[in-house]
Design a protein around this motif. Structure first.
Motif, short mmCIF file in Angstrom:
data_model
loop_
_atom_site.label_atom_id
_atom_site.label_comp_id
_atom_site.label_asym_id
_atom_site.label_seq_id
_atom_site.Cartn_x
_atom_site.Cartn_y
_atom_site.Cartn_z
N PHE A 1 -0.52 0.60 -5.22
CA PHE A 1 0.64 -0.04 -4.96
C PHE A 1 0.76 -1.63 -5.00
N ARG B 1 0.79 -1.32 -0.02
CA ARG B 1 0.00 -0.04 -0.10
C ARG B 1 0.94 1.09 -0.15
N SER B 2 2.32 1.20 -0.12
CA SER B 2 3.05 2.35 -0.33
C SER B 2 4.45 1.82 -0.74
N THR C 1 -4.86 2.44 -3.29
CA THR C 1 -3.56 2.97 -3.38
C THR C 1 -2.99 2.87 -4.85
N GLY D 1 1.78 3.75 -7.78
CA GLY D 1 0.46 3.75 -7.11
C GLY D 1 -0.29 4.25 -8.20
N ASP E 1 -7.39 -2.67 -2.99
CA ASP E 1 -6.34 -1.60 -2.80
C ASP E 1 -6.70 -0.21 -3.39
#
Length: 360
Positions: free
Chosen positions: A269, A144-145, A267, A181, A265
């Motif tokens: 990523f 997520r990053s 995001t 992302g 998700d």
């Protein structure tokens, strides 16, 4: 809006320090099937999240190389390739209703690239075809990053660099842009998502417990050297899909980015891709070794390789999976994503819930 994968992305990938060598394009039509099945991560089970699957018609949760080779058709353009390729599916979450709707795309384009210092054109020992039973993944559905400093060079950083996308805005008077992302603006000409697969193999294991450690990325992701731990050089796969997010633009103008991957998700990523080999390995090895000399072969035209039988688009577009193993609503509008996938924004890794551990 009919979206086609963007050749700008691949041309950027091909611009490398080393010599640009042979490659060919494999066009795949609308998905063979879209369902929660993943024979690499969850063999014999229903998968945690929805995938868009392309390739041989015998795709199933219990598939093997032998069953793949018995497929009656493929949704991709080369008859000798009965492999399967899959990625998560993109959804629009309506900011007013909270409902999810599946986003259309222009199909999957897979680039098969002769890359790296081991390629014969670079003076190397030559690349190898994927062995029977081989499978691999790129990316992580839990991410997520961004975690690594650019250019660090570890396999973790290379894996992160392998997944990058472009907001296509051609002809609008506003420049497009690349990103890790998700972007934050509408992409009028499409959201172009792409990934590089590992191109180095340990030479022993067709899979591994984490489904990753039997493979490794080239030292520059799209070119370079294989690490000594993974000495067998493979042809490199590059996936590209363009999604028609602009079809929803009037419904979220002025609001936060509303698109999410099917693996919970929001995001971007956590996009990832899977490959399950179903090639006639002799044909692929011949293509690697011998379809690398004429101008059309060097330009990536698969029809220029005499070892391939190129199917008409009307034929491969009509191919469908032999069976659908889980029937559930997937198109929307829906109150939730297929499976147990509450949105998880990070920045820490997401939890992949099963139906038995579902918090909603």
């Amino acid at each position: 809006m009919l979206l086609k994968p963007s050749f700008a992305a691949i041309l950027a990938s091909l611009a490398s320090v080393q010599v640009v060598n042979a490659w060919f394009r494999l066009a795949c039509a609308t998905p063979l099937v879209q369902e929660r099945v993943d024979p690499i991560i969850a063999p014999g089970q229903i998968s945690q999240h929805l995938h868009s699957i392309h390739g041989g018609s015998n795709f199933s949760k219990d598939m093997t190389y032998n069953t793949a080779r018995q497929s009656s058709c493929t949704s991709c353009a080369i008859a000798q390739d009965l492999s399967n390729y899959w990625t998560p599916t993109l959804y629009f979450k309506d900011p007013t209703t909270g409902q999810f709707e599946k986003v259309p795309n222009g199909g999957l384009l897979v680039y098969y690239q002769n890359r790296g210092s081991a390629d014969a054109s670079n003076g190397g020992k030559g690349l190898k075809a994927f062995p029977p039973g081989f499978r691999m993944i790129s990316g992580d559905p839990r991410k997520r990053s961004k975690k690594y400093a650019e250019g660090q060079g570890s396999q973790g950083e290379l894996a992160e660099r392998a997944i990058k996308s472009t907001c296509l805005r051609y002809g609008t008077g506003v420049s497009g842009y690349d990103y890790y992302g998700f972007p934050t603006t509408d992409c009028e000409a499409g959201l172009n998502t792409r990934l590089h697969m590992p191109a180095c193999w340990d030479g022993v294991n067709l899979d591994s417990p984490d489904h990753k450690s039997h493979t490794a990325y080239l030292s520059m992701v799209d070119n370079g050297d294989c690490p000594s731990t993974h000495p067998i050089p493979l042809m490199k796969l590059f996936y590209e899909i363009t999604w028609d997010i602009s079809a929803f633009s009037s419904r979220w103008k002025g609001k936060p980015w509303p698109f999410v991957w099917s693996n919970s998700d929001p995001t971007g990523f956590g996009w990832h891709g899977d490959f399950f080999n179903g090639w006639d390995t002799t044909v692929l090895q011949n293509a690697i070794d011998k379809c690398n000399s004429t101008p059309d072969q060097m330009a990536g035209k698969s029809e220029a390789c005499p070892y391939f039988t190129i199917l008409p688009s009307s034929t491969f577009s009509a191919c469908r999976a032999k069976t659908t193993e889980i029937v559930e609503p997937i198109n929307g509008p829906m109150a939730r994503l297929p499976g147990c996938n509450p949105l998880q924004y990070g920045p820490g890794d997401a939890t992949l819930y099963s139906t038995s551990s579902c918090p909603i």
